[in-house]
Write a protein that holds these residues in place. Structure first.
Motif, short mmCIF file in Angstrom:
data_model
loop_
_atom_site.label_atom_id
_atom_site.label_comp_id
_atom_site.label_asym_id
_atom_site.label_seq_id
_atom_site.Cartn_x
_atom_site.Cartn_y
_atom_site.Cartn_z
N LEU A 109 0.83 -1.24 -0.17
CA LEU A 109 0.01 -0.03 0.19
C LEU A 109 1.01 1.16 0.03
CD1 LEU A 109 -2.77 -0.84 2.29
CD2 LEU A 109 -3.20 0.15 0.02
N ALA A 110 1.96 1.24 0.80
CA ALA A 110 2.94 2.34 0.78
C ALA A 110 3.49 2.57 -0.75
CB ALA A 110 3.83 2.11 1.85
N LEU A 111 3.79 1.48 -1.15
CA LEU A 111 4.41 1.81 -2.65
C LEU A 111 3.28 2.17 -3.51
CD1 LEU A 111 6.44 -1.47 -2.82
CD2 LEU A 111 7.38 0.86 -2.81
N ARG A 112 2.06 1.69 -3.65
CA ARG A 112 0.87 2.16 -4.37
C ARG A 112 0.57 3.61 -4.25
NH1 ARG A 112 -3.84 -0.77 -6.58
NH2 ARG A 112 -3.24 0.49 -8.25
N LEU A 113 0.37 3.96 -3.01
CA LEU A 113 -0.10 5.37 -2.75
C LEU A 113 0.96 6.40 -3.27
CD1 LEU A 113 -1.44 4.89 0.87
CD2 LEU A 113 -2.81 5.38 -1.07
N ALA A 114 2.12 5.98 -3.04
CA ALA A 114 3.17 6.96 -3.49
C ALA A 114 3.25 6.90 -4.67
CB ALA A 114 4.57 6.40 -2.96
N ASP A 115 3.24 5.87 -5.63
CA ASP A 115 3.18 5.86 -6.99
C ASP A 115 2.10 6.78 -7.59
OD1 ASP A 115 3.81 4.81 -9.58
OD2 ASP A 115 2.44 3.39 -9.70
N GLU A 116 0.80 6.39 -6.91
CA GLU A 116 -0.36 7.25 -7.42
C GLU A 116 -0.16 8.90 -7.08
OE1 GLU A 116 -2.94 6.18 -8.88
OE2 GLU A 116 -2.70 4.11 -8.91
N LEU A 117 0.40 9.23 -6.13
CA LEU A 117 0.66 10.41 -5.79
C LEU A 117 1.76 11.17 -6.60
CD1 LEU A 117 0.37 10.10 -1.84
CD2 LEU A 117 -0.89 11.48 -3.16
N VAL A 118 2.71 10.30 -7.07
CA VAL A 118 3.71 10.73 -7.86
C VAL A 118 2.97 11.18 -9.52
CG1 VAL A 118 5.66 10.28 -9.69
CG2 VAL A 118 5.84 10.01 -7.36
N THR A 119 2.06 10.52 -9.86
CA THR A 119 1.28 10.68 -10.98
C THR A 119 0.22 11.56 -11.00
OG1 THR A 119 1.36 8.15 -11.46
CG2 THR A 119 -0.27 9.53 -12.70
N LEU A 120 -0.15 11.86 -9.86
CA LEU A 120 -1.34 12.92 -9.71
C LEU A 120 -0.44 14.42 -9.68
CD1 LEU A 120 -3.55 11.56 -6.80
CD2 LEU A 120 -4.39 12.11 -9.20
N ALA A 121 0.49 14.41 -9.01
CA ALA A 121 1.50 15.55 -9.15
C ALA A 121 1.92 16.05 -10.45
CB ALA A 121 2.65 15.45 -7.94
N ALA A 122 2.49 14.95 -11.19
CA ALA A 122 2.83 15.28 -12.46
C ALA A 122 1.59 15.97 -13.27
CB ALA A 122 3.35 13.87 -12.86
N SER A 123 0.45 15.50 -12.96
CA SER A 123 -0.63 16.16 -13.78
C SER A 123 -1.37 17.38 -13.23
CB SER A 123 -1.84 15.14 -13.81
OG SER A 123 -2.39 14.92 -12.59
N GLY A 124 -0.56 17.79 -12.17
CA GLY A 124 -0.99 19.17 -11.49
C GLY A 124 -2.17 18.81 -10.38
N SER A 125 -2.78 17.76 -10.17
CA SER A 125 -3.78 17.35 -9.63
C SER A 125 -3.77 17.31 -7.90
CB SER A 125 -4.46 16.05 -9.85
OG SER A 125 -4.76 15.85 -11.27
N VAL A 126 -2.59 17.25 -7.36
CA VAL A 126 -2.11 17.51 -6.11
C VAL A 126 -0.88 18.41 -6.16
CG1 VAL A 126 -3.09 15.48 -5.33
CG2 VAL A 126 -0.56 15.46 -5.75
N ASN A 127 -0.62 19.06 -5.17
CA ASN A 127 0.60 19.87 -4.93
C ASN A 127 1.84 18.95 -5.01
OD1 ASN A 127 -0.50 22.33 -5.01
ND2 ASN A 127 -1.13 22.34 -2.88
N SER A 128 3.02 19.16 -5.46
CA SER A 128 4.09 18.31 -5.20
C SER A 128 4.54 18.00 -3.96
CB SER A 128 5.26 19.03 -6.03
OG SER A 128 5.75 20.28 -5.59
N ASN A 129 4.52 18.88 -2.77
CA ASN A 129 5.02 18.76 -1.65
C ASN A 129 4.05 17.57 -0.71
OD1 ASN A 129 2.88 20.41 -1.36
ND2 ASN A 129 3.53 21.44 0.43
N GLU A 130 3.04 17.36 -1.52
CA GLU A 130 2.19 16.28 -0.89
C GLU A 130 2.51 14.69 -1.33
OE1 GLU A 130 -2.06 16.88 -1.90
OE2 GLU A 130 -1.69 19.13 -1.80
N VAL A 131 3.56 14.77 -2.08
CA VAL A 131 4.02 13.49 -2.65
C VAL A 131 5.09 12.99 -1.44
CG1 VAL A 131 5.48 12.31 -4.29
CG2 VAL A 131 3.81 14.10 -4.95
N PRO A 132 5.07 11.87 -1.00
CA PRO A 132 5.78 11.46 0.02
C PRO A 132 7.37 11.17 -0.51
CG PRO A 132 4.04 9.61 -0.18
CD PRO A 132 3.95 10.89 -1.32
#
Length: 363
Positions: free
Chosen positions: A188-211
């Motif tokens: 889960l830790a790996l999958r969540l980090a992976d999803e957050l990297v993708t979301l940050a790249a698209s601008g859907s979340v701020n980059s500092n929210e990525v672990p």
């Protein structure tokens, strides 16, 4: 006969490895579906994180470094009204120490992402499937305190926890988030980090929210191909995620404390994954070889405790040893080598202060 003995010991270790408390959460949290991120204070005080707490609350400061822990398989916990916390008793070998208070004293927010009602299955592979798919053997069912399973939502555990994380962390202003997953929780830790990297790249979340860091605590991956992954092994999919996270410059450290993660009869050792991250083998000689449950669980509290000390010595290398106190940049230095660490001293005492390591070749 040997296979049956090892399978029995490892299965027991996975079942009972996670210490849990029965006196912290109300019964309503076990009667109804309850999951998501909870922030902790000293003495097992807590609050559920949400969009209402994202700008700051009793136990959360959006400017501070943050550790979020993710538990693993939770067989037989829900009917006992048990949930893992950071301050346990010593009945499963845990030190009598308030680890939430320890991390708070080090300047951190500290929380737990719970998925325990989904994770309470008699077979570990059925809990594992819910991390990746809604099409596993037991779909997304969840367990209540009476021992009754209910149909679950049409989302994976990863999707559910990602939504909870986004709600809680949308106001984050700091620069250091780490996810630490134990056993199945590492996936889960790996999958969540992976999803957050993708979301940050698209601008859907701020980059500092990525672990910035993912710590794998005695990580577990079941053997064999999975139909819900089109024939891939979960360990194979985890390696693909690790490659993407490394490309995104995320630090990944991993710690092995038991045979649970490396028995050919139960778990996929996933040597290729361990060789690609910063990997340390920790000795747990304070437990005997029949106490694999305690050894598996020790990965959690050894990591949590180690934040209190300087990085451990590596007797034959100038790089800092691996622990929770190791900086992200120091973790990346080990990720760039083909070596891993093996504990050479301090393995007979629980206190990680005296731990010493030496380098070893790739697995």
């Amino acid at each position: 006969m040997v296979k049956r003995i090892v399978l029995f010991i490892v299965s027991i270790a996975l079942c009972f490895s996670v210490q849990a408390r029965t006196d912290v959460f109300p019964q309503s949290d076990f009667d109804e579906l309850s999951y998501g991120l909870y922030w902790f204070g000293a003495n097992n005080q807590y609050e559920k994180a949400s969009a209402d707490t994202k700008d700051g609350s009793t136990y959360y400061d959006p400017s501070k470094p943050t550790l979020i822990f993710i538990h693993g398989w939770q067989k037989d916990h829900i009917t006992e009204l048990e949930r893992q916390t950071f301050y346990e008793d010593d009945s499963n070998g845990w030190p009598d120490m308030d680890f939430a208070n320890l991390w708070i004293s080090e300047g951190y927010n500290i929380g737990i992402l719970y998925w325990d009602q989904f994770a309470d299955e008699s077979e570990v592979k059925n809990a594992e499937a819910k991390i990746w798919s809604t099409e596993g053997n037991k779909a997304m069912r969840w367990l209540d305190s009476a021992g009754t399973y209910h149909d679950g939502p049409d989302q994976t555990v990863t999707e559910l926890l990602l939504a909870a994380y986004e709600d809680a962390m949308a106001g984050y202003q700091g620069s250091d988030i780490r996810l630490a997953g134990h056993s199945l929780g590492n996936q889960l830790a790996l999958r969540l980090a992976d999803e957050l990297v993708t979301l940050a790249a698209s601008g859907s979340v701020n980059s500092n929210e990525v672990p910035q860091r993912v710590s794998l605590l005695d990580p577990f991956y079941s053997n064999y191909a999975k139909s819900y992954l089109d024939g891939a092994w979960v360990g194979e999919k985890a390696r693909e995620i690790v490659a993407r996270l490394k490309a995104a410059d995320i630090a990944i450290d991993s710690y092995r404390t038991s045979v649970v993660t490396s028995s050919i009869f139960v778990g996929d050792e996933n040597k290729e994954l361990q060789n690609s991250v910063a990997f340390a083998e920790e000795k747990t000689g304070f437990f005997n070889q029949t106490q694999q449950s305690q050894k598996h669980s020790a990965a959690i509290w050894l990591y949590l405790w180690s934040i209190a000390y300087s990085t451990p010595t590596v007797s034959d290398n100038t790089l800092a040893g691996l622990s929770a106190a190791t900086t992200n940049d120091e973790v990346k230095e080990w990720m760039a080598t083909t070596d891993h660490l093996v504990q050479s001293e301090g393995g007979s005492t629980k206190d990680p202060q005296d731990n010493v390591f030496e380098t070893a070749d790739a697995l």
